[in-house]
Design a protein around this motif. Structure first.
Motif, PDB file in Angstrom:
ATOM      1  N   ARG A  35       0.825  -1.220   0.000  1.00  0.00           N
ATOM      2  CA  ARG A  35       0.000   0.000   0.000  1.00  0.00           C
ATOM      3  C   ARG A  35       0.850   1.257   0.000  1.00  0.00           C
ATOM      4  O   ARG A  35       0.486   2.270  -0.593  1.00  0.00           O
ATOM      5  CB  ARG A  35      -0.927  -0.005   1.219  1.00  0.00           C
ATOM      6  CG  ARG A  35      -2.036  -1.044   1.103  1.00  0.00           C
ATOM      7  CD  ARG A  35      -2.822  -1.144   2.393  1.00  0.00           C
ATOM      8  NE  ARG A  35      -2.088  -1.949   3.359  1.00  0.00           N
ATOM      9  CZ  ARG A  35      -2.553  -3.068   3.898  1.00  0.00           C
ATOM     10  NH1 ARG A  35      -3.750  -3.495   3.585  1.00  0.00           N
ATOM     11  NH2 ARG A  35      -1.833  -3.747   4.755  1.00  0.00           N
ATOM     12  N   GLU A  63       5.603   0.101   3.654  1.00  0.00           N
ATOM     13  CA  GLU A  63       5.158  -1.293   3.722  1.00  0.00           C
ATOM     14  C   GLU A  63       5.962  -2.148   2.748  1.00  0.00           C
ATOM     15  O   GLU A  63       6.340  -3.275   3.064  1.00  0.00           O
ATOM     16  CB  GLU A  63       3.663  -1.386   3.403  1.00  0.00           C
ATOM     17  CG  GLU A  63       3.114  -2.783   3.618  1.00  0.00           C
ATOM     18  CD  GLU A  63       1.621  -2.886   3.376  1.00  0.00           C
ATOM     19  OE1 GLU A  63       0.966  -3.635   4.112  1.00  0.00           O
ATOM     20  OE2 GLU A  63       1.111  -2.231   2.444  1.00  0.00           O
ATOM     21  N   GLN A  84      -3.382 -13.724   4.080  1.00  0.00           N
ATOM     22  CA  GLN A  84      -4.439 -12.708   4.130  1.00  0.00           C
ATOM     23  C   GLN A  84      -3.877 -11.307   3.858  1.00  0.00           C
ATOM     24  O   GLN A  84      -4.543 -10.481   3.257  1.00  0.00           O
ATOM     25  CB  GLN A  84      -5.110 -12.749   5.515  1.00  0.00           C
ATOM     26  CG  GLN A  84      -6.341 -11.872   5.653  1.00  0.00           C
ATOM     27  CD  GLN A  84      -7.449 -12.218   4.675  1.00  0.00           C
ATOM     28  OE1 GLN A  84      -7.738 -13.382   4.448  1.00  0.00           O
ATOM     29  NE2 GLN A  84      -8.048 -11.210   4.067  1.00  0.00           N
ATOM     30  N   ARG A  85      -2.639 -11.091   4.267  1.00  0.00           N
ATOM     31  CA  ARG A  85      -2.013  -9.775   4.091  1.00  0.00           C
ATOM     32  C   ARG A  85      -2.048  -9.334   2.634  1.00  0.00           C
ATOM     33  O   ARG A  85      -2.430  -8.215   2.329  1.00  0.00           O
ATOM     34  CB  ARG A  85      -0.567  -9.835   4.582  1.00  0.00           C
ATOM     35  CG  ARG A  85       0.164  -8.530   4.388  1.00  0.00           C
ATOM     36  CD  ARG A  85       1.612  -8.618   4.807  1.00  0.00           C
ATOM     37  NE  ARG A  85       2.173  -7.282   4.945  1.00  0.00           N
ATOM     38  CZ  ARG A  85       3.378  -7.047   5.405  1.00  0.00           C
ATOM     39  NH1 ARG A  85       4.149  -8.019   5.801  1.00  0.00           N
ATOM     40  NH2 ARG A  85       3.818  -5.803   5.500  1.00  0.00           N
ATOM     41  N   TYR A  86      -1.663 -10.234   1.723  1.00  0.00           N
ATOM     42  CA  TYR A  86      -1.606  -9.851   0.310  1.00  0.00           C
ATOM     43  C   TYR A  86      -2.996  -9.723  -0.300  1.00  0.00           C
ATOM     44  O   TYR A  86      -3.204  -8.925  -1.211  1.00  0.00           O
ATOM     45  CB  TYR A  86      -0.709 -10.816  -0.472  1.00  0.00           C
ATOM     46  CG  TYR A  86       0.735 -10.623  -0.079  1.00  0.00           C
ATOM     47  CD1 TYR A  86       1.419  -9.475  -0.443  1.00  0.00           C
ATOM     48  CD2 TYR A  86       1.400 -11.535   0.726  1.00  0.00           C
ATOM     49  CE1 TYR A  86       2.720  -9.247  -0.043  1.00  0.00           C
ATOM     50  CE2 TYR A  86       2.703 -11.320   1.135  1.00  0.00           C
ATOM     51  CZ  TYR A  86       3.361 -10.176   0.752  1.00  0.00           C
ATOM     52  OH  TYR A  86       4.653  -9.941   1.171  1.00  0.00           O
ATOM     53  N   LYS A  87      -3.967 -10.483   0.228  1.00  0.00           N
ATOM     54  CA  LYS A  87      -5.356 -10.328  -0.242  1.00  0.00           C
ATOM     55  C   LYS A  87      -5.849  -8.931   0.114  1.00  0.00           C
ATOM     56  O   LYS A  87      -6.487  -8.261  -0.695  1.00  0.00           O
ATOM     57  CB  LYS A  87      -6.253 -11.400   0.385  1.00  0.00           C
ATOM     58  CG  LYS A  87      -6.009 -12.782  -0.199  1.00  0.00           C
ATOM     59  CD  LYS A  87      -6.866 -13.831   0.498  1.00  0.00           C
ATOM     60  CE  LYS A  87      -6.454 -15.224   0.015  1.00  0.00           C
ATOM     61  NZ  LYS A  87      -6.588 -16.227   1.062  1.00  0.00           N
ATOM     62  N   ASP A  88      -5.546  -8.499   1.356  1.00  0.00           N
ATOM     63  CA  ASP A  88      -5.954  -7.159   1.806  1.00  0.00           C
ATOM     64  C   ASP A  88      -5.264  -6.075   0.975  1.00  0.00           C
ATOM     65  O   ASP A  88      -5.887  -5.082   0.592  1.00  0.00           O
ATOM     66  CB  ASP A  88      -5.608  -6.953   3.288  1.00  0.00           C
ATOM     67  CG  ASP A  88      -6.393  -7.886   4.199  1.00  0.00           C
ATOM     68  OD1 ASP A  88      -7.386  -8.482   3.729  1.00  0.00           O
ATOM     69  OD2 ASP A  88      -5.995  -8.027   5.380  1.00  0.00           O
ATOM     70  N   ILE A  89      -3.974  -6.272   0.700  1.00  0.00           N
ATOM     71  CA  ILE A  89      -3.214  -5.282  -0.074  1.00  0.00           C
ATOM     72  C   ILE A  89      -3.796  -5.154  -1.481  1.00  0.00           C
ATOM     73  O   ILE A  89      -4.028  -4.049  -1.976  1.00  0.00           O
ATOM     74  CB  ILE A  89      -1.716  -5.658  -0.128  1.00  0.00           C
ATOM     75  CG1 ILE A  89      -1.069  -5.439   1.243  1.00  0.00           C
ATOM     76  CG2 ILE A  89      -0.987  -4.853  -1.197  1.00  0.00           C
ATOM     77  CD1 ILE A  89       0.341  -5.985   1.373  1.00  0.00           C
ATOM     78  N   GLU A 127      -6.726  -5.765  -2.494  1.00  0.00           N
ATOM     79  CA  GLU A 127      -8.037  -5.127  -2.430  1.00  0.00           C
ATOM     80  C   GLU A 127      -7.895  -3.613  -2.516  1.00  0.00           C
ATOM     81  O   GLU A 127      -8.657  -2.937  -3.182  1.00  0.00           O
ATOM     82  CB  GLU A 127      -8.702  -5.486  -1.102  1.00  0.00           C
ATOM     83  CG  GLU A 127     -10.127  -5.971  -1.244  1.00  0.00           C
ATOM     84  CD  GLU A 127     -10.636  -6.526   0.065  1.00  0.00           C
ATOM     85  OE1 GLU A 127     -11.042  -5.713   0.930  1.00  0.00           O
ATOM     86  OE2 GLU A 127     -10.615  -7.762   0.217  1.00  0.00           O
ATOM     87  N   VAL A 128      -6.885  -3.090  -1.821  1.00  0.00           N
ATOM     88  CA  VAL A 128      -6.656  -1.639  -1.779  1.00  0.00           C
ATOM     89  C   VAL A 128      -5.987  -1.149  -3.064  1.00  0.00           C
ATOM     90  O   VAL A 128      -6.345  -0.111  -3.620  1.00  0.00           O
ATOM     91  CB  VAL A 128      -5.773  -1.266  -0.550  1.00  0.00           C
ATOM     92  CG1 VAL A 128      -5.419   0.208  -0.562  1.00  0.00           C
ATOM     93  CG2 VAL A 128      -6.483  -1.640   0.733  1.00  0.00           C
TER      94      VAL A 128
END
Length: 197
Positions: free
Chosen positions: A100, A104, A144-149, A151-152
């Motif tokens: 992001r 990071e 999950q971290r990369y899925k969240d990233i 998404e953004v």
């Protein structure tokens, strides 16, 4: 390691910088209380240098080394400097949309999640070259971290000098970026003037 603990939005305000260049969507509503003094030529040059250092997360000594290297290279010193900063591994990870913010991206590289041409690299300042394959380690791709990233960063525009496959978390550096492909609001000529005094 030196850490700048000044709040990011406060630093952005003082440099007259939009936080979006750092990958931050927040806006500050506060106005800077600054006297209506005309800034000196040196002040303007210094501010441009501080802006470049802040955006790319580079400290003074490495930044000066980049300048000296850029000065020795053929072509325009300012353009060479911006290209070298843009070709840092942490910046390329950010540009590919695998992080992001550049901070990071630096952390992702530090934590050994990144492979360059199949080899693990954990140096954020590593200079990538045209043709390099960059990907997130297989073991980390499902986290999950990369899925969240993603998404953004999914809607973020990837520069034309990079080729990305966001599903597979892979990217390729097609070529070194030209100055007009770098969308950073820094006047590098003022930095060159500052260092060449």
């Amino acid at each position: 390691m030196a850490v700048n603990r000044v709040p990011v939005l406060k630093r952005c305000r003082s440099l007259g910088l939009d936080p979006i260049y750092l990958g931050i969507d927040k806006k500050s509503t506060r106005q800077l209380k600054r006297a209506n003094r005309k800034m000196s030529e040196y002040g303007l040059q210094l501010r441009e240098k501080q802006k470049a250092k802040f955006i790319y997360g580079v400290l003074e000594k490495p930044f000066r080394n980049y300048y000296e290297k850029a000065d020795r290279m053929p072509g325009m010193t300012g353009t060479n400097l911006m290209t070298m900063l843009e070709m840092r591994l942490d910046n390329v990870i950010f540009r590919l949309g695998f992080a992001r913010t550049r901070k990071e991206a630096r952390q992702i590289v530090d934590h050994k999640h990144v492979l360059v041409n199949g080899k693990q690299v954990n140096i954020p300042s590593y200079q990538v070259k045209a043709g390099d394959q960059i990907e997130i380690k297989e073991a980390k791709k499902g986290s999950q971290r990369y899925k969240d990233i993603l998404e953004v960063t999914g809607g973020r525009l990837v520069p034309e000098w990079l080729d990305v496959d966001q599903e597979a978390l892979k990217g390729t550096v097609k070529e070194a970026p030209a100055r007009d492909a770098i969308d950073v609001p820094v006047n590098e000529m003022l930095i060159v003037e500052l260092y060449s005094k």
